[in-house]
Scaffold this motif. Structure first.
Motif, mmCIF file in Angstrom:
data_model
loop_
_atom_site.group_PDB
_atom_site.id
_atom_site.type_symbol
_atom_site.label_atom_id
_atom_site.label_comp_id
_atom_site.label_asym_id
_atom_site.label_seq_id
_atom_site.Cartn_x
_atom_site.Cartn_y
_atom_site.Cartn_z
ATOM 1 N N THR A 50 -5.872 -8.517 1.169
ATOM 2 C CA THR A 50 -5.146 -7.828 0.096
ATOM 3 C C THR A 50 -5.122 -8.696 -1.165
ATOM 4 O O THR A 50 -5.259 -8.180 -2.280
ATOM 5 C CB THR A 50 -3.719 -7.485 0.574
ATOM 6 O OG1 THR A 50 -3.811 -6.693 1.769
ATOM 7 C CG2 THR A 50 -2.948 -6.720 -0.489
ATOM 8 N N VAL A 68 3.327 -5.795 1.210
ATOM 9 C CA VAL A 68 2.388 -6.585 2.016
ATOM 10 C C VAL A 68 2.280 -7.991 1.421
ATOM 11 O O VAL A 68 2.189 -8.973 2.144
ATOM 12 C CB VAL A 68 1.017 -5.871 2.082
ATOM 13 C CG1 VAL A 68 -0.063 -6.801 2.580
ATOM 14 C CG2 VAL A 68 1.097 -4.633 2.978
ATOM 15 N N TYR A 72 0.835 -1.199 0.000
ATOM 16 C CA TYR A 72 0.000 0.000 0.000
ATOM 17 C C TYR A 72 0.872 1.253 0.000
ATOM 18 O O TYR A 72 0.428 2.317 -0.391
ATOM 19 C CB TYR A 72 -0.935 -0.002 1.215
ATOM 20 C CG TYR A 72 -1.963 -1.114 1.155
ATOM 21 C CD1 TYR A 72 -3.136 -0.952 0.448
ATOM 22 C CD2 TYR A 72 -1.735 -2.335 1.801
ATOM 23 C CE1 TYR A 72 -4.085 -1.972 0.382
ATOM 24 C CE2 TYR A 72 -2.670 -3.349 1.744
ATOM 25 C CZ TYR A 72 -3.840 -3.166 1.036
ATOM 26 O OH TYR A 72 -4.765 -4.182 0.965
ATOM 27 N N ARG A 73 2.113 1.104 0.514
ATOM 28 C CA ARG A 73 3.051 2.224 0.542
ATOM 29 C C ARG A 73 4.373 1.774 -0.050
ATOM 30 O O ARG A 73 4.766 0.608 0.133
ATOM 31 C CB ARG A 73 3.270 2.699 1.985
ATOM 32 C CG ARG A 73 2.137 3.600 2.487
ATOM 33 C CD ARG A 73 2.430 4.108 3.887
ATOM 34 N NE ARG A 73 2.338 3.037 4.880
ATOM 35 C CZ ARG A 73 1.229 2.741 5.548
ATOM 36 N NH1 ARG A 73 0.153 3.453 5.368
ATOM 37 N NH2 ARG A 73 1.211 1.755 6.413
ATOM 38 N N PRO A 110 -2.971 -15.927 9.875
ATOM 39 C CA PRO A 110 -3.251 -14.958 10.935
ATOM 40 C C PRO A 110 -3.735 -13.620 10.385
ATOM 41 O O PRO A 110 -3.541 -13.319 9.205
ATOM 42 C CB PRO A 110 -1.901 -14.809 11.641
ATOM 43 C CG PRO A 110 -0.885 -15.287 10.671
ATOM 44 C CD PRO A 110 -1.558 -16.294 9.806
ATOM 45 N N SER A 111 -4.347 -12.852 11.254
ATOM 46 C CA SER A 111 -4.764 -11.498 10.902
ATOM 47 C C SER A 111 -3.534 -10.692 10.466
ATOM 48 O O SER A 111 -2.469 -10.809 11.059
ATOM 49 C CB SER A 111 -5.419 -10.883 12.137
ATOM 50 O OG SER A 111 -5.737 -9.558 11.886
ATOM 51 N N GLY A 112 -3.698 -9.923 9.386
ATOM 52 C CA GLY A 112 -2.576 -9.130 8.878
ATOM 53 C C GLY A 112 -1.684 -9.875 7.913
ATOM 54 O O GLY A 112 -0.689 -9.326 7.420
ATOM 55 N N ALA A 113 -2.016 -11.138 7.614
ATOM 56 C CA ALA A 113 -1.163 -11.966 6.750
ATOM 57 C C ALA A 113 -1.180 -11.499 5.297
ATOM 58 O O ALA A 113 -0.215 -11.724 4.558
ATOM 59 C CB ALA A 113 -1.617 -13.427 6.824
ATOM 60 N N GLY A 114 -2.288 -10.887 4.885
ATOM 61 C CA GLY A 114 -2.403 -10.432 3.498
ATOM 62 C C GLY A 114 -3.561 -11.046 2.730
ATOM 63 O O GLY A 114 -3.691 -10.836 1.522
ATOM 64 N N LYS A 115 -4.440 -11.774 3.430
ATOM 65 C CA LYS A 115 -5.545 -12.464 2.741
ATOM 66 C C LYS A 115 -6.501 -11.483 2.065
ATOM 67 O O LYS A 115 -6.847 -11.656 0.896
ATOM 68 C CB LYS A 115 -6.317 -13.342 3.745
ATOM 69 C CG LYS A 115 -5.442 -14.357 4.479
ATOM 70 C CD LYS A 115 -6.235 -15.201 5.449
ATOM 71 C CE LYS A 115 -6.893 -14.432 6.580
ATOM 72 N NZ LYS A 115 -5.929 -13.776 7.507
ATOM 73 N N TYR A 158 -6.633 -3.065 -6.992
ATOM 74 C CA TYR A 158 -5.232 -2.699 -7.231
ATOM 75 C C TYR A 158 -4.656 -3.657 -8.245
ATOM 76 O O TYR A 158 -5.135 -4.778 -8.381
ATOM 77 C CB TYR A 158 -4.406 -2.819 -5.937
ATOM 78 C CG TYR A 158 -4.994 -2.114 -4.752
ATOM 79 C CD1 TYR A 158 -4.846 -0.739 -4.601
ATOM 80 C CD2 TYR A 158 -5.699 -2.819 -3.781
ATOM 81 C CE1 TYR A 158 -5.396 -0.086 -3.501
ATOM 82 C CE2 TYR A 158 -6.248 -2.174 -2.682
ATOM 83 C CZ TYR A 158 -6.092 -0.811 -2.553
ATOM 84 O OH TYR A 158 -6.636 -0.181 -1.467
HETATM 85 P P1 ADP Z 1 -5.556 -10.248 6.455
HETATM 86 O O1 ADP Z 1 -6.741 -10.156 5.544
HETATM 87 O O2 ADP Z 1 -4.798 -11.539 6.296
HETATM 88 O O3 ADP Z 1 -5.888 -9.966 7.876
HETATM 89 P P2 ADP Z 1 -4.724 -7.781 5.183
HETATM 90 O O4 ADP Z 1 -4.546 -8.043 3.734
HETATM 91 O O5 ADP Z 1 -5.959 -7.083 5.620
HETATM 92 O O6 ADP Z 1 -4.505 -9.118 6.001
HETATM 93 O O7 ADP Z 1 -3.502 -6.901 5.709
HETATM 94 C C1 ADP Z 1 -2.140 -7.158 5.360
HETATM 95 C C2 ADP Z 1 -1.292 -5.965 5.787
HETATM 96 O O8 ADP Z 1 -1.645 -4.840 4.984
HETATM 97 C C3 ADP Z 1 -1.505 -5.545 7.228
HETATM 98 O O9 ADP Z 1 -0.262 -5.138 7.758
HETATM 99 C C4 ADP Z 1 -2.441 -4.368 7.112
HETATM 100 O O10 ADP Z 1 -2.262 -3.477 8.173
HETATM 101 C C5 ADP Z 1 -2.035 -3.756 5.784
HETATM 102 N N1 ADP Z 1 -3.163 -3.069 5.110
HETATM 103 C C6 ADP Z 1 -4.322 -3.660 4.748
HETATM 104 N N2 ADP Z 1 -5.114 -2.782 4.111
HETATM 105 C C7 ADP Z 1 -4.438 -1.602 4.068
HETATM 106 C C8 ADP Z 1 -4.727 -0.300 3.522
HETATM 107 N N3 ADP Z 1 -5.878 -0.054 2.900
HETATM 108 N N4 ADP Z 1 -3.766 0.644 3.659
HETATM 109 C C9 ADP Z 1 -2.618 0.375 4.273
HETATM 110 N N5 ADP Z 1 -2.274 -0.817 4.801
HETATM 111 C C10 ADP Z 1 -3.173 -1.793 4.702
#
Ligand code: ADP
Ligand code: ADP
Length: 229
Positions: A45, A19, A13-14, A38-43, A54
């Protein structure tokens, strides 16, 4: 070609904060592929890229073997259905809720989809059947029934792949099990990719992908993954 393929997909995202760090997998044209991790894994995304919110920074997303970047957006999106954790109903009848977004649908096809999604007994129990108002000002359906309506609506739009983001997250265990069985039946006619909040809900998936830290760290059937953990 598989309906969907991620080929060495990198995305952040940055800038400088990836990610997804080289994600690769294929989704066959039938069956269920589940994403756990786990939460934050990238699912989520991964889903955002599969929906084309994207495009990848590196690597590619392919639909039927063709790079999504070069497909018209409308055509790409018509191939992908989406079911989220909660599926609110529109004000209107059950029929309205099922058919918006669908092209012409024969009554035979509608009946087939209602049967496949377990909605026939629900329709039979409503005072005016399909013409019963079910939205905000009508009769409310249960959470599990609303998820079935959302899945039926997807199927009627004839996608090649349905993405389901924790579709049973807000259901009680019994409803969850019944919906999981329904998804298994549907996967015989349409590819499903499911983000699962609990490992036990993906027993019937042909393939489970474990996502961690933006990578696919494991892949196999539910039982294979249980044995190796
Ligand atoms: P999951 O679905 O497995 O919980 P995410 O794909 O939501 O994981 O998140 C993966 C990483 O990307 C995390 O560190 C989250 O904080 C970051 N992230 C998710 N969405 C955004 C966003 N819109 N902008 C910035 N960072 C994001
Ligand atoms: P709830 O959230 O109210 O438990 P469910 O979606 O679990 O809703 O189920 C709604 C009703 O439809 C239940 O009575 C269930 O037994 C029935 N049902 C669910 N799936 C099927 C199916 N595949 N075939 C026939 N009946 C089904």
């Amino acid at each position: 070609a598989p309906v969907l393929e991620f080929r060495d997909v990198w995305f952040g995202y940055r800038p400088g904060r990836p990610v997804l760090r080289g994600i690769g997998f294929t989704v066959p044209s039938r069956g269920q592929v589940a994403l756990v991790g786990p939460s934050g894994a990238g699912k989520s995304t991964i889903f955002a890229l599969a929906e084309r919110f994207y495009d990848p920074d590196r690597g590619s997303v392919l639909l039927h073997g063709r790079d999504a970047r070069f497909l018209p957006y409308a055509r790409y999106r018509a191939s992908i259905g989406l079911v989220e954790q909660d599926s609110p109903l529109l004000a209107g009848t059950l029929r309205d809720n099922l058919l918006y977004g669908a092209g012409p649908v024969t009554s035979r096809e509608l009946r087939r989809v209602l049967a496949m999604t377990g909605l026939l007994p629900v329709v039979a129990g409503l005072p005016s059947g399909l013409d019963t108002p079910v939205g905000e000002h009508g009769r409310h359906l249960s959470g599990g029934q609303r998820q079935r309506v959302a899945i039926a609506r997807c199927l009627l739009a004839r996608p090649d792949l349905i993405l389901l983001d924790e579709p049973t997250a807000h259901l009680d265990p019994d409803s969850e099990n019944v919906l999981a069985a329904t998804l298994h039946e549907i996967s015989a006619v349409c590819a499903l990719m499911i983000i699962a909040h609990r490992f036990s809900t993906v027993r019937s998936a042909e393939r489970v992908l474990v996502v961690d830290g933006g990578l696919v760290t494991g892949s196999g059937t539910h039982d294979e993954l249980l044995r190796s953990s």
